[in-house]
Design a protein around this motif. Structure first.
Motif, short mmCIF file in Angstrom:
data_model
loop_
_atom_site.label_atom_id
_atom_site.label_comp_id
_atom_site.label_asym_id
_atom_site.label_seq_id
_atom_site.Cartn_x
_atom_site.Cartn_y
_atom_site.Cartn_z
N VAL A 7 0.92 -1.29 -0.07
CA VAL A 7 0.01 -0.02 0.05
C VAL A 7 0.87 1.04 0.22
O VAL A 7 1.91 1.36 0.96
CB VAL A 7 -0.89 -0.03 1.21
CG1 VAL A 7 -1.93 -1.10 1.19
CG2 VAL A 7 -0.24 -0.08 2.57
N LYS A 8 0.63 2.04 -0.91
CA LYS A 8 1.47 3.23 -0.92
C LYS A 8 0.83 4.50 -0.42
O LYS A 8 -0.31 4.74 -0.63
CB LYS A 8 2.01 3.50 -2.60
CG LYS A 8 3.12 4.56 -2.72
CD LYS A 8 3.44 4.73 -4.04
CE LYS A 8 4.39 5.92 -4.10
NZ LYS A 8 4.82 6.38 -5.49
N TYR A 9 1.50 5.26 0.28
CA TYR A 9 1.12 6.54 0.72
C TYR A 9 1.30 7.80 -0.31
O TYR A 9 2.51 7.66 -0.68
CB TYR A 9 1.93 6.96 1.95
CG TYR A 9 1.52 8.30 2.70
CD1 TYR A 9 0.37 8.43 3.43
CD2 TYR A 9 2.51 9.37 2.51
CE1 TYR A 9 0.12 9.73 4.03
CE2 TYR A 9 2.08 10.52 3.08
CZ TYR A 9 1.00 10.58 4.12
OH TYR A 9 0.71 11.77 4.75
N LEU A 37 -5.94 3.47 -5.92
CA LEU A 37 -5.82 2.26 -6.46
C LEU A 37 -5.39 0.89 -5.63
O LEU A 37 -5.67 -0.13 -5.89
CB LEU A 37 -4.94 2.34 -7.57
CG LEU A 37 -5.55 3.21 -8.90
CD1 LEU A 37 -4.36 3.44 -9.75
CD2 LEU A 37 -6.78 2.76 -9.55
N ASP A 38 -4.81 1.31 -4.31
CA ASP A 38 -4.22 0.25 -3.79
C ASP A 38 -5.51 -0.17 -2.65
O ASP A 38 -5.36 -1.32 -2.19
CB ASP A 38 -3.07 0.62 -2.78
CG ASP A 38 -1.93 0.82 -3.67
OD1 ASP A 38 -1.79 0.37 -4.84
OD2 ASP A 38 -0.85 1.35 -3.18
N GLU A 39 -6.48 0.60 -2.60
CA GLU A 39 -7.62 0.17 -1.75
C GLU A 39 -8.26 -1.02 -2.43
O GLU A 39 -8.79 -2.09 -1.89
CB GLU A 39 -8.61 1.20 -1.70
CG GLU A 39 -8.30 2.45 -0.84
CD GLU A 39 -9.11 3.58 -0.59
OE1 GLU A 39 -10.42 3.20 -0.99
OE2 GLU A 39 -8.89 4.63 -0.26
N ALA A 127 -1.12 0.50 -10.16
CA ALA A 127 -0.30 1.96 -10.43
C ALA A 127 -0.69 2.52 -9.09
O ALA A 127 -1.75 2.62 -8.55
CB ALA A 127 -0.77 2.80 -11.43
N SER A 128 0.51 3.48 -8.88
CA SER A 128 0.23 4.36 -7.77
C SER A 128 -0.56 5.64 -8.47
O SER A 128 -0.63 5.96 -9.73
CB SER A 128 1.59 4.69 -7.06
OG SER A 128 2.08 5.54 -8.07
N THR A 129 -1.40 6.32 -7.59
CA THR A 129 -2.02 7.61 -8.22
C THR A 129 -1.02 8.88 -8.27
O THR A 129 -1.59 9.94 -8.79
CB THR A 129 -3.30 7.92 -7.60
OG1 THR A 129 -2.80 8.11 -5.89
CG2 THR A 129 -4.35 6.81 -7.52
C1 LIG Z 1 10.41 10.01 -14.05
C2 LIG Z 1 10.28 9.93 -12.59
C3 LIG Z 1 10.94 10.39 -11.74
C4 LIG Z 1 10.83 10.31 -10.42
N1 LIG Z 1 11.50 10.81 -9.40
C5 LIG Z 1 11.24 10.87 -7.98
C6 LIG Z 1 11.97 11.58 -7.02
O1 LIG Z 1 12.85 12.12 -7.63
N2 LIG Z 1 11.64 11.42 -6.05
C7 LIG Z 1 10.50 10.52 -5.42
O2 LIG Z 1 10.03 10.63 -4.14
N3 LIG Z 1 9.86 9.89 -6.32
C8 LIG Z 1 10.17 10.12 -7.67
N4 LIG Z 1 9.41 9.41 -8.52
C9 LIG Z 1 8.27 8.61 -7.96
C10 LIG Z 1 9.11 7.22 -7.51
O3 LIG Z 1 9.75 6.57 -8.45
C11 LIG Z 1 7.90 6.18 -7.36
O4 LIG Z 1 7.21 6.65 -6.41
C12 LIG Z 1 8.40 4.90 -6.89
O5 LIG Z 1 9.30 4.24 -7.32
C13 LIG Z 1 7.11 3.76 -7.04
O6 LIG Z 1 6.76 3.87 -8.41
P1 LIG Z 1 5.10 3.87 -8.61
O7 LIG Z 1 4.64 4.80 -7.59
O8 LIG Z 1 5.03 4.55 -9.79
O9 LIG Z 1 5.11 2.37 -8.43
P2 LIG Z 1 3.75 1.66 -9.35
O10 LIG Z 1 4.76 0.55 -10.31
O11 LIG Z 1 2.77 2.68 -10.19
O12 LIG Z 1 2.96 0.92 -8.25
C14 LIG Z 1 2.16 0.03 -8.27
C15 LIG Z 1 1.89 -0.63 -7.16
O13 LIG Z 1 3.17 -1.00 -6.49
C16 LIG Z 1 2.98 -0.83 -4.80
N5 LIG Z 1 3.97 0.46 -4.43
C17 LIG Z 1 4.47 1.19 -5.18
N6 LIG Z 1 5.36 2.00 -4.40
C18 LIG Z 1 5.03 1.46 -3.22
C19 LIG Z 1 5.63 1.98 -1.90
N7 LIG Z 1 6.11 3.03 -1.65
N8 LIG Z 1 4.96 1.33 -0.50
C20 LIG Z 1 4.18 0.38 -1.04
N9 LIG Z 1 3.80 -0.25 -2.15
C21 LIG Z 1 4.11 0.51 -3.01
C22 LIG Z 1 1.44 -0.31 -4.67
O14 LIG Z 1 0.81 -1.72 -4.40
C23 LIG Z 1 1.27 0.36 -6.07
O15 LIG Z 1 -0.18 0.30 -6.74
C24 LIG Z 1 9.54 9.46 -10.04
C25 LIG Z 1 8.94 8.78 -10.73
C26 LIG Z 1 9.05 9.02 -12.14
C27 LIG Z 1 8.31 8.47 -13.12
#
Ligand SMILES: Cc1cc2nc3c(=O)[nH]c(=O)nc-3n(C[C@H](O)[C@H](O)[C@H](O)COP(=O)(O)OP(=O)(O)OC[C@H]3O[C@@H](n4cnc5c(N)ncnc54)[C@H](O)[C@@H]3O)c2cc1C
Length: 268
Positions: A7-9, A37-39, A127-129
């Protein structure tokens, strides 16, 4: 059976969201919540538990990697009905990209496995929101050496067998897998429940573990912005919304004006 739900914050989409001076997302100074979306993933995990022959033999653990305030995402999952919570929080994690985030999640799952025995199912949202990468579940499966069934819109399970429906643009696939595996679920799986008053009260007494990187065997040098494979070079605020066009119907010409407007925008 042990189910771990990731679950992501995320920053609240209705709040004033900001970036930090280093172009990272401000996750501390902005109100956040459990990614909507994690709900759906929490809901599906709870339904798997409820449908099990002996629901008491199924443990649903909510796992979150994020700053101190991210514990709220775990709390919400506990209020919905998850049994236990694990929050990995460490200053070194700030600015982590997908690769580092999936590493921390995988090591946390391995720690849960070491403490509780087999983890049968790792569930994620589609995906995360906020960052919307949709890649963390696949990376997590790779790191854990587990099969993945992603973007499930319908889930069925019997024993250690899982079948999902995966809706594509041209076809719906039915994919089977044998647990242990990683699954991500879509927003088509069905409404997520609201925490009941009883659930909110019960959550206060549920086990919650807070772990630092050292507790899960991750070196601080493996995570954070300095080792991220991608970098946000610049950010620009969206221009404010302009006022819409109001079509008045003072002399009976409103309908014509309205259709003319829609046609000019190619809506009709
Ligand atoms: C180009 C780019 C640059 C970025 N730069 C930064 C940055 O500089 N600093 C920063 O803070 N973030 C940054 N981010 C965001 C960071 O990379 C993401 O938050 C993190 O890597 C997780 O990716 P996502 O949220 O897209 O995961 P997704 O793949 O969309 O997540 C899918 C599922 O994975 C699980 N999940 C993902 N993350 C978590 C978590 N933390 N805890 C628990 N479950 C999880 C959840 O179930 C979620 O629904 C960036 C993103 C991009 C696209």
């Amino acid at each position: 059976m042990n189910i771990v739900v990731c679950v992501k914050y995320v920053p609240d989409a209705t709040a004033d969201r900001r970036f930090e001076s280093d172009n990272t997302v401000d996750r501390v100074g902005v109100d956040g919540l459990l990614s909507e979306l994690d709900e759906y993933a929490v809901e599906q995990a709870l339904q798997l538990k409820e449908k099990a022959e002996d629901p008491t033999s199924v443990t649903v653990t909510a796992l979150c990697v994020g700053p101190e305030k991210a514990v709220d995402a775990v709390r919400k999952a506990l209020q919905m009905g998850a049994d236990e919570g694990v929050h990995v929080s460490d200053e070194a994690i700030a600015g982590s990209d997908y690769i580092a985030t999936s590493l921390v999640l995988a090591k946390a799952v391995e720690k849960i496995k070491a403490d509780k025995g087999q983890v049968d199912l790792v569930m994620c949202g589609m995906a995360s929101t906020d960052a919307s990468g949709s890649v963390v579940p696949a990376m997590l499966a790779e790191r854990l050496g587990l099969p993945q069934v992603t973007f499930a819109s319908v889930i069925e399970s019997q024993g250690d067998q899982v079948r999902i429906k995966r809706d594509g643009d041209t076809a719906t696939e039915v994919i089977g897998g044998t647990m242990p595996l990683v699954m991500s679920v879509t927003d088509q799986t069905g409404e997520a429940r609201y925490p009941s008053f009883k659930g909110i009260m019960a959550a206060k007494k549920k086990p919650m573990e807070t772990l630092a990187l050292s507790d899960i065997g991750v070196d601080a040098g493996e995570v954070g912005l300095s080792v991220a494979w991608s970098e946000v070079a610049d950010t620009t605020e969206r221009p404010p919304r302009t006022a819409g066009e109001i079509v008045k119907d003072e002399d009976g010409s409103g309908a014509t004006a309205l259709t003319g407007f829609l046609a000019s925008k190619k809506f009709i």
